[in-house]
Enzyme design. Structure first.
Site, PDB file in Angstrom:
ATOM      1  CG  ASP A 198      -1.907   1.087   1.283  1.00  0.00           C
ATOM      2  OD1 ASP A 198      -2.756   1.142   0.377  1.00  0.00           O
ATOM      3  OD2 ASP A 198      -1.851   1.904   2.224  1.00  0.00           O
TER       4      ASP A 198
ATOM      5  CD  GLU B 150       3.158  12.161  -7.678  1.00  0.00           C
ATOM      6  OE1 GLU B 150       3.427  13.166  -8.346  1.00  0.00           O
ATOM      7  OE2 GLU B 150       2.788  12.215  -6.492  1.00  0.00           O
TER       8      GLU B 150
END
Length: 549
Positions: free
Chosen positions: A212, A284
């Site tokens: 994660d 991201e």
């Protein structure tokens, strides 16, 4: 089987099973309840393993089931080496693992290493004083002279990423909920402790990890403030548009170069075991593909990274697929991606992209033909759309924070529907499941689709089998995809095997001309192929194998 039993998987001939493998994500709270408490559990997963093996997938990824106060539904861990009683016991996990391996399924678990729960004993000790043995296991910082946080970093879940702690009279960092303090990876003892966690589960027999928020592990040691993100880039984000998190370029709060050294330590540990794999989630938007390339480069970092390009609101149009692979070839020529259209954090793609049944069929076939590994999210093989969860039934703190403009993640987390005639879809015998079973989804229940050989469920099985039966689709090379309008084409090749793949990603017929040579259709709407042009109907596709000259 007692809690001390360690289950070792059989030695696998294919050390690279993950390369091109198909992974099925299970959100355990919502998969199958076995004890009638309204919450899915490990024994429920064990009960449904034959179904998963029947899909033909290579592995299952189980979202967190560790001990947790459940403020973020398991992503706030208070004990990494035990099972929350809500989900069962370590013995139940061992039983699941043993049965999965007998069925030929590998088991990956979701390790949440960037942060813990604020109820974890490590944090309880760390916050007690500034000079205890774990005082620097988390990211602590003094306030500015005016009492405000040390910098401008923001939490993905809303507000500042810093929380004041009156005991230490310092702020601690939390990139997510206040109850999820970030671990300090600049502390060697932290890295050793987390490697020990991975070793515990590897010794127990798991086949790998989904990691994660892998790019959040390390923060800027100098705590420099993030710059503003140019306005024109703010729509390109992993967070909903109502979230001010989108206003920053996250140069310092994540994505730090020191992260790679820890990934190399984790990979070295993983490689000491037989046929294990690490799948990293890169959260991201602006530099996601570049980070994917950095983190999967060579054989010393993670095996593959979870890509977000097809988890965005924009549909995977032909030109977006071309652009995505152009970026991939630029930033990650030596890397390996794992593609997904849905998961537990985004609206289901059938809703997000407003897909018809024909479009759903084309997209799963496309995924099985793209170079990379593939991740399916529970229920997508049924064609489930996003469930409508009313505010009063909402559980997700993310949704509560930004309601109603962003309704959170509960709509993709509602219980799996197994039985069409059961009010609760065969998920539970409890009349209060943790999230409501969507009545609109019952018509897509597994038992109903099983009886229809033409259903999307059977189509998924055929798509996964196509990849399994044609090595070029799993591990072969891929030509650069090209598009003419909505028509997407590329080839896959492995040794002497070559396949031509064409997809019409629209509902309007497209003009297709087969490449020169003799081709045999192995899947698609066209079973008879001939030289020259042909019309490919809306959402039609052709996968053809080159015949010997």
């Amino acid at each position: 089987m007692n809690d001390q039993t360690l289950v070792q998987p059989e030695t696998q001939a294919d050390q690279d099973w993950w390369r091109g493998g198909v992974i099925y994500q299970i959100y355990p709270r919502s998969f199958q309840d076995s004890n009638g408490d309204g919450i899915g559990d490990l024994n429920g997963i064990t009960r449904r393993l034959e179904y998963l093996a029947g899909l033909g997938v290579d592995a299952i990824w189980i979202s967190p089931f560790f001990t947790s106060p459940m403020k973020d539904f398991g992503y706030d861990v208070s004990d990494y080496c035990d099972v929350d009683p809500m989900f069962g016991t370590l013995g139940d996990f061992d039983g699941l693992l043993a049965k999965a391996h007998k069925l030929g399924l590998k088991v990956m678990i979701d390790l949440v290493l960037s942060h813990t729960s604020d109820e974890h004993p490590w944090f309880q000790e760390s916050r007690a004083s500034r000079d205890n043995p774990k005082s620097d296991w988390y990211v602590w910082a003094d306030p500015k002279e005016d009492g405000t946080p040390p910098n401008n970093w923001l939490s993905i879940f809303g507000g500042p990423a810093w929380q004041w702690d009156s005991r230490r009279q310092q702020y601690y960092l939390h990139n997510f909920l206040i109850a999820q303090p970030d671990l300090n990876f600049h502390c060697e003892e932290v890295q050793v402790a987390l490697l020990d966690v991975a070793r515990f589960w590897l010794d127990r027999g798991v086949d790998g990890f989904r990691l994660d928020t892998i790019n959040f592990y390390v923060h800027d040691k100098e705590l420099r403030s993030n710059p503003a993100l140019p306005y024109e880039l703010r729509n390109d984000s992993i967070a909903p548009q109502v979230n001010p998190y989108n206003h920053q370029e996250h140069l310092y709060s994540k994505n730090q170069p020191e992260n790679i050294a820890f990934l190399e330590r984790l990979r070295k540990l993983t490689d000491a075991y037989d046929a294990r794999a690490c799948l990293g989630e890169v959260g991201e938007a602006q530099r996601g593909m570049q980070i994917l390339g950095e983190y999967t480069k060579g054989n010393s970092r993670v095996h593959m990274c979870y890509a977000f390009e097809f988890l965005e609101n924009r549909r995977a149009t032909a030109d977006w697929v071309v652009e995505t692979f152009r970026r991939f070839d630029t930033h990650a020529p030596d890397g390996w991606a794992c593609w997904a259209f849905s998961n537990h954090d985004v609206r289901r793609h059938a809703t997000r992209w407003d897909l018809s049944d024909a479009a759903n069929r084309a997209y799963v076939m496309l995924m099985m033909c793209l170079r990379g590994s593939a991740c399916l999210y529970q229920g997508e093989e049924l064609g489930l759309h996003e469930a409508d969860v009313p505010y009063e039934a909402l559980q997700d703190p993310y949704g509560k924070e930004f309601w109603p403009e962003f309704k959170g993640r509960d709509g993709c987390r509602t219980p799996m529907v197994w039985e069409a005639q059961d009010e609760f879809g065969g998920f539970t015998t409890n009349d209060h499941p943790w999230l409501p079973v969507s009545p609109a989804q019952l018509e897509w229940a597994v038992d109903r689709l099983e009886d229809d050989r033409g259903s999307l469920l059977h189509h998924y099985r055929r798509a996964v089998a196509l990849r399994r039966d044609n090595p070029a689709l799993a591990k072969g090379a891929q030509s650069s995809p090209v598009n003419e309008g909505d028509l997407l084409t590329f080839t896959r090749s492995d040794g002497e095997e070559e396949l031509f793949c064409a997809f019409n990603l629209s509902d309007i017929a497209a003009h297709l001309e087969m490449p020169e040579g003799q081709w045999r259709a192995v899947a698609g709407v066209q079973t008879e192929l001939s030289a020259g042009p042909m019309d490919l109907p809306g959402w039609g596709y052709v996968i053809a194998k080159r015949e010997g000259e």
